[in-house]
Design a protein around this motif. Structure first.
Motif, PDB file in Angstrom:
ATOM      1  N   VAL A 178       0.834  -1.207   0.000  1.00  0.00           N
ATOM      2  CA  VAL A 178       0.000   0.000   0.000  1.00  0.00           C
ATOM      3  C   VAL A 178       0.867   1.256   0.000  1.00  0.00           C
ATOM      4  O   VAL A 178       0.563   2.241  -0.689  1.00  0.00           O
ATOM      5  N   ALA A 179       1.963   1.239   0.767  1.00  0.00           N
ATOM      6  CA  ALA A 179       2.865   2.393   0.797  1.00  0.00           C
ATOM      7  C   ALA A 179       3.454   2.656  -0.581  1.00  0.00           C
ATOM      8  O   ALA A 179       3.594   3.820  -1.009  1.00  0.00           O
ATOM      9  N   MET A 180       3.791   1.595  -1.301  1.00  0.00           N
ATOM     10  CA  MET A 180       4.324   1.763  -2.648  1.00  0.00           C
ATOM     11  C   MET A 180       3.271   2.359  -3.578  1.00  0.00           C
ATOM     12  O   MET A 180       3.586   3.207  -4.429  1.00  0.00           O
ATOM     13  N   ILE A 181       2.016   1.955  -3.404  1.00  0.00           N
ATOM     14  CA  ILE A 181       0.933   2.525  -4.211  1.00  0.00           C
ATOM     15  C   ILE A 181       0.770   4.010  -3.915  1.00  0.00           C
ATOM     16  O   ILE A 181       0.592   4.832  -4.831  1.00  0.00           O
ATOM     17  N   VAL A 182       0.844   4.370  -2.629  1.00  0.00           N
ATOM     18  CA  VAL A 182       0.775   5.787  -2.255  1.00  0.00           C
ATOM     19  C   VAL A 182       1.929   6.551  -2.879  1.00  0.00           C
ATOM     20  O   VAL A 182       1.753   7.650  -3.422  1.00  0.00           O
ATOM     21  N   GLY A 183       3.143   5.972  -2.830  1.00  0.00           N
ATOM     22  CA  GLY A 183       4.298   6.623  -3.434  1.00  0.00           C
ATOM     23  C   GLY A 183       4.127   6.811  -4.928  1.00  0.00           C
ATOM     24  O   GLY A 183       4.475   7.870  -5.476  1.00  0.00           O
ATOM     25  N   ALA A 184       3.569   5.801  -5.603  1.00  0.00           N
ATOM     26  CA  ALA A 184       3.339   5.916  -7.045  1.00  0.00           C
ATOM     27  C   ALA A 184       2.336   7.026  -7.346  1.00  0.00           C
ATOM     28  O   ALA A 184       2.494   7.784  -8.319  1.00  0.00           O
ATOM     29  N   GLY A 185       1.305   7.128  -6.514  1.00  0.00           N
ATOM     30  CA  GLY A 185       0.342   8.201  -6.696  1.00  0.00           C
ATOM     31  C   GLY A 185       0.966   9.570  -6.513  1.00  0.00           C
ATOM     32  O   GLY A 185       0.685  10.513  -7.264  1.00  0.00           O
ATOM     33  N   MET A 186       1.856   9.691  -5.518  1.00  0.00           N
ATOM     34  CA  MET A 186       2.541  10.964  -5.292  1.00  0.00           C
ATOM     35  C   MET A 186       3.487  11.294  -6.430  1.00  0.00           C
ATOM     36  O   MET A 186       3.661  12.471  -6.778  1.00  0.00           O
ATOM     37  N   MET A 187       4.113  10.286  -7.029  1.00  0.00           N
ATOM     38  CA  MET A 187       4.962  10.529  -8.191  1.00  0.00           C
ATOM     39  C   MET A 187       4.151  11.151  -9.325  1.00  0.00           C
ATOM     40  O   MET A 187       4.599  12.086  -9.995  1.00  0.00           O
ATOM     41  N   ALA A 188       2.933  10.646  -9.529  1.00  0.00           N
ATOM     42  CA  ALA A 188       2.080  11.178 -10.585  1.00  0.00           C
ATOM     43  C   ALA A 188       1.649  12.610 -10.300  1.00  0.00           C
ATOM     44  O   ALA A 188       1.545  13.443 -11.200  1.00  0.00           O
ATOM     45  N   VAL A 189       1.425  12.910  -9.017  1.00  0.00           N
ATOM     46  CA  VAL A 189       0.942  14.242  -8.638  1.00  0.00           C
ATOM     47  C   VAL A 189       2.067  15.268  -8.631  1.00  0.00           C
ATOM     48  O   VAL A 189       1.886  16.411  -9.082  1.00  0.00           O
ATOM     49  N   THR A 190       3.236  14.882  -8.125  1.00  0.00           N
ATOM     50  CA  THR A 190       4.315  15.846  -7.895  1.00  0.00           C
ATOM     51  C   THR A 190       5.439  15.783  -8.912  1.00  0.00           C
ATOM     52  O   THR A 190       6.260  16.697  -8.964  1.00  0.00           O
ATOM     53  N   GLY A 191       5.504  14.699  -9.693  1.00  0.00           N
ATOM     54  CA  GLY A 191       6.617  14.539 -10.619  1.00  0.00           C
ATOM     55  C   GLY A 191       7.896  14.078  -9.957  1.00  0.00           C
ATOM     56  O   GLY A 191       8.978  14.151 -10.538  1.00  0.00           O
ATOM     57  N   ALA A 192       7.791  13.581  -8.704  1.00  0.00           N
ATOM     58  CA  ALA A 192       8.970  13.087  -7.997  1.00  0.00           C
ATOM     59  C   ALA A 192       9.521  11.847  -8.696  1.00  0.00           C
ATOM     60  O   ALA A 192       8.807  11.149  -9.420  1.00  0.00           O
TER      61      ALA A 192
END
Length: 264
Positions: A178-192
């Motif tokens: 789940v943490a990895m899914i959250v991280g992937a979502g943040m990558m999409a939002v922030t461009g990290a």
């Protein structure tokens, strides 16, 4: 593994009180500034109050005073220059070492842990903005929720049965996913970059270690819950133990690498 309705007996109380606590916490995260600092400081003071009650049962006055001292120290430290912040955070630990008649070796490290974690949460919100604070909350909450349901639905071998008999490997790994899914979502939002996936999983694991550390304190103190403040959850220490561990890791990462990146 528990079977039937018994394994879900605490779900309704956990859900209702969790929603109330989440609304208060997310509201403070969104408001930021003085409101968030005050919220974290109050929670910090209550957690230290719970910790003092666990190691010194029956000493209500000392528990209240140590809780007040910790809350005030946490509130002031974020406003002080860097050179004064750390000494301020260490004051409750020093007072506890000098004032508590027993369990100092258990109490002092955990007070430092709690105060540094509070400072970490305040720093993330003030220096990196609301989006990255929400990322931290989502990683910790997602880890906890995934661990709760996977542990009860899948079960299996225990992660660390001597310390935390309810935590399973299935719940632990589910939290990482789940943490990895959250991280992937943040990558999409922030461009990290993809580093965020690794940081999210590491933060998830740190939150699980925070949970285990608090379980160790409860076992040594001979209590089931840190207090009865939150129906279905026990105390604030029970509820925020994962956030404390995660916030410590993120504070270290902030100091060493500068991540997460600037406000979004």
């Amino acid at each position: 593994m528990m079977s039937g309705a018994g394994q879900w007996s605490d779900l309704s109380a956990r859900l209702l009180s969790g929603l109330v606590l989440a609304a208060a916490g997310l509201g403070a995260v969104w408001a930021g500034g003085y409101y968030f600092i005050t919220f974290v400081s109050v929670v910090t003071g209550l957690i230290v109050w719970e910790l003092t009650r666990m190691v010194l049962p029956g000493d209500a006055i000392r528990a209240v005073l140590m809780g007040l001292l910790a809350g005030v120290a946490g509130f002031l430290a974020i406003y002080f220059p860097a050179g004064a912040a750390l000494p301020t955070l260490l004051v409750p630990a020093l007072v506890g070492y000098l004032w508590l008649p027993q369990h100092r070796r258990l109490y002092v490290p955990f007070v430092i842990f709690i105060l540094l974690a509070a400072f970490g949460m305040m720093s993330v919100r003030s220096e990196f903005g609301v989006v990255w604070m929400f990322w931290l909350v989502l990683v910790v909450a997602g880890t906890d929720i995934a661990g709760y349901f996977a542990g009860r639905m899948i079960g299996g071998p225990k992660f660390w049965p001597k310390i935390s008999p309810k935590k399973t490997w299935s719940g632990t790994v589910a939290g990482w996913i789940v943490a990895m899914i959250v991280g992937a979502g943040m990558m999409a939002v922030t461009g990290a970059g993809t580093w965020l996936l690794l940081l999210s999983v590491a933060t998830s694991f740190a939150s699980q270690l925070g949970d285990i550390a608090e379980s160790a304190v409860k076992r040594q103190s001979g209590v089931k819950d840190s207090s009865a403040l939150i129906p279905g959850h026990g105390g604030l220490f029970d509820r925020f133990d994962g956030m404390l561990g995660a916030a410590i890791l993120v504070l270290i990462v902030m100091q060493v690498t500068g991540y997460p990146p600037g406000p979004v």
